[in-house]
Design a protein around this motif. Structure first.
Motif, PDB file in Angstrom:
ATOM      1  N   ARG A   1     -11.118   1.099  13.586  1.00 45.09           N
ATOM      2  CA  ARG A   1     -11.090   2.546  13.796  1.00 45.09           C
ATOM      3  C   ARG A   1     -12.475   3.080  14.127  1.00 45.09           C
ATOM      4  O   ARG A   1     -13.474   2.378  13.962  1.00 45.09           O
ATOM      5  CB  ARG A   1     -10.622   3.267  12.522  1.00 45.09           C
ATOM      6  CG  ARG A   1      -9.177   3.072  12.215  1.00 45.09           C
ATOM      7  CD  ARG A   1      -8.772   3.737  10.923  1.00 45.09           C
ATOM      8  NE  ARG A   1      -9.141   2.932   9.799  1.00 45.09           N
ATOM      9  CZ  ARG A   1      -8.486   2.924   8.631  1.00 45.09           C
ATOM     10  NH1 ARG A   1      -7.456   3.689   8.454  1.00 45.09           N
ATOM     11  NH2 ARG A   1      -8.887   2.155   7.655  1.00 45.09           N
TER      12      ARG A   1
ATOM     13  N   THR B   1      -8.022  -3.477  10.308  1.00 51.25           N
ATOM     14  CA  THR B   1      -7.772  -2.142  10.853  1.00 51.25           C
ATOM     15  C   THR B   1      -9.048  -1.648  11.514  1.00 51.25           C
ATOM     16  O   THR B   1     -10.075  -1.470  10.843  1.00 51.25           O
ATOM     17  CB  THR B   1      -7.308  -1.183   9.733  1.00 51.25           C
ATOM     18  OG1 THR B   1      -6.182  -1.755   9.084  1.00 51.25           O
ATOM     19  CG2 THR B   1      -6.916   0.167  10.300  1.00 51.25           C
TER      20      THR B   1
ATOM     21  N   THR C   1      -4.550  -2.453  14.700  1.00 52.72           N
ATOM     22  CA  THR C   1      -4.426  -3.383  13.562  1.00 52.72           C
ATOM     23  C   THR C   1      -4.125  -4.783  14.065  1.00 52.72           C
ATOM     24  O   THR C   1      -3.117  -5.002  14.744  1.00 52.72           O
ATOM     25  CB  THR C   1      -3.279  -2.943  12.624  1.00 52.72           C
ATOM     26  OG1 THR C   1      -3.447  -1.565  12.317  1.00 52.72           O
ATOM     27  CG2 THR C   1      -3.266  -3.775  11.345  1.00 52.72           C
TER      28      THR C   1
ATOM     29  N   ILE D   1       0.878  -1.189   0.000  1.00 53.89           N
ATOM     30  CA  ILE D   1       0.000   0.000   0.000  1.00 53.89           C
ATOM     31  C   ILE D   1       0.908   1.229   0.000  1.00 53.89           C
ATOM     32  O   ILE D   1       1.919   1.267   0.709  1.00 53.89           O
ATOM     33  CB  ILE D   1      -0.970  -0.060   1.219  1.00 53.89           C
ATOM     34  CG1 ILE D   1      -2.004   1.044   1.176  1.00 53.89           C
ATOM     35  CG2 ILE D   1      -0.252  -0.059   2.550  1.00 53.89           C
ATOM     36  CD1 ILE D   1      -3.182   0.828   2.160  1.00 53.89           C
TER      37      ILE D   1
ATOM     38  N   SER E   1      -4.942  -8.033   7.218  1.00 50.88           N
ATOM     39  CA  SER E   1      -4.926  -7.107   8.362  1.00 50.88           C
ATOM     40  C   SER E   1      -6.341  -6.605   8.623  1.00 50.88           C
ATOM     41  O   SER E   1      -7.124  -6.412   7.683  1.00 50.88           O
ATOM     42  CB  SER E   1      -3.972  -5.944   8.101  1.00 50.88           C
ATOM     43  OG  SER E   1      -4.437  -5.161   7.029  1.00 50.88           O
TER      44      SER E   1
ATOM     45  N   HIS F   1       0.595   6.809   3.023  1.00 50.34           N
ATOM     46  CA  HIS F   1      -0.556   7.714   3.115  1.00 50.34           C
ATOM     47  C   HIS F   1      -0.825   8.034   4.579  1.00 50.34           C
ATOM     48  O   HIS F   1      -0.361   7.317   5.477  1.00 50.34           O
ATOM     49  CB  HIS F   1      -1.806   7.056   2.504  1.00 50.34           C
ATOM     50  CG  HIS F   1      -2.208   5.799   3.242  1.00 50.34           C
ATOM     51  ND1 HIS F   1      -1.562   4.607   3.076  1.00 50.34           N
ATOM     52  CD2 HIS F   1      -3.168   5.575   4.180  1.00 50.34           C
ATOM     53  CE1 HIS F   1      -2.104   3.690   3.859  1.00 50.34           C
ATOM     54  NE2 HIS F   1      -3.084   4.263   4.554  1.00 50.34           N
TER      55      HIS F   1
HETATM   56  O1  LIG Z   1      -2.472  -3.395   6.258  1.00 51.85           O
HETATM   57  C1  LIG Z   1      -2.091  -2.537   7.034  1.00 51.85           C
HETATM   58  O2  LIG Z   1      -1.563  -2.780   8.124  1.00 51.85           O
HETATM   59  C2  LIG Z   1      -2.210  -1.075   6.634  1.00 51.85           C
HETATM   60  C3  LIG Z   1      -3.577  -0.723   6.126  1.00 51.85           C
HETATM   61  C4  LIG Z   1      -3.717   0.722   5.826  1.00 51.85           C
HETATM   62  O3  LIG Z   1      -2.814   1.499   5.957  1.00 51.85           O
HETATM   63  C5  LIG Z   1      -4.986   1.245   5.351  1.00 51.85           C
HETATM   64  O4  LIG Z   1      -5.847   0.460   4.939  1.00 51.85           O
HETATM   65  O5  LIG Z   1      -5.162   2.476   5.357  1.00 51.85           O
END
Ligand SMILES: O=C(O)CCC(=O)C(=O)O
Length: 212
Positions: free
Chosen positions: A198, A196, A116, A101, A194, A104
């Motif tokens: 939030r 995430t 995460t 990725i 992963s 960002h």
């Molecule tokens: O996979 C990750 O740990 C990062 C995911 C990430 O940065 C996002 O989805 O904004």
């Protein structure tokens, strides 16, 4: 409670918990992730993803019910009392070897704490100062079954990204590696998933129920 997991030598705050999940919990969670209708996946060019809780949007996320298999993990992570609001969104990313990725910032759509959960394979998460995007400031080595929590300065001011590689050589720029035996080892990436977790700040008044 989290203090003993705080990662030093990086901006405030990063907490890293190895073996947050058992192998059995990891397998169960992966089974649930892959047991969804194909239409739940959004395919991008270098990874695919699932949005749970709604699709975050600057005009407000239309909230959707979160299934129990994910809600359980939201509550476990929220038990560390790092969130000012209970998380209402989970983004699941799947990366095959050689996927990643771009660097960002997650920005103002979300409150400034991210948790995460890492499943399936290790990866290396790189961080960049906003004003120096071409140079890695430091990295974190994320093992399968671990939990990473980031907040504050880390969230607000450092971009994060994952290079598109099939293996990673462990080195001292990975500030959470304390096992010297790992340094210089080259580790092949497998498929990493992963989660995430939030809190999306702006919610639309419209509600969509699951199963309709
Ligand atoms: O996979 C990750 O740990 C990062 C995911 C990430 O940065 C996002 O989805 O904004």
């Amino acid at each position: 409670m989290l203090e003993k997991f705080r990662v030093e030598n990086c901006p405030d705050y990063v907490y890293y918990i190895q073996n947050f999940l058992t192998v059995e919990e990891e397998n169960l969670l992966l089974k649930s992730v892959y047991n969804v209708p194909q239409t739940k996946w959004t395919q991008l060019s270098r990874r695919r993803l699932q949005n749970w809780g709604g699709v975050p949007h600057h005009n407000g996320m239309i909230p959707e019910a979160i299934p129990q298999w994910l809600q359980t993990w939201i509550e476990k992570v929220a038990g560390f009392q790092v969130f000012s609001h209970l998380p209402n969104h989970v983004l699941i990313n799947e990366y095959k070897p050689n996927e990643g990725i771009m660097p960002h910032l997650d920005g103002p759509l979300y409150s400034s704490t991210i948790a995460t959960i890492n499943l399936g394979s290790h990866t290396v998460l790189n961080f960049y100062k906003s004003e120096k995007r071409d140079k890695i400031a430091f990295s974190l080595f994320l093992e399968a079954r671990s939990l990473l929590i980031q907040q504050g300065d880390m969230y607000e001011n450092y971009l994060h990204g994952i290079d598109e590689r099939s293996e990673d050589v462990i080195d001292n720029s990975m500030v959470n590696v304390h096992n010297n035996d790992l340094i210089s080892q080259s580790l092949k990436r497998g498929t990493r998933v992963s989660l995430t977790i939030r809190h999306v700040q702006k919610i639309s008044k419209i509600k969509i129920k699951l199963g309709r």
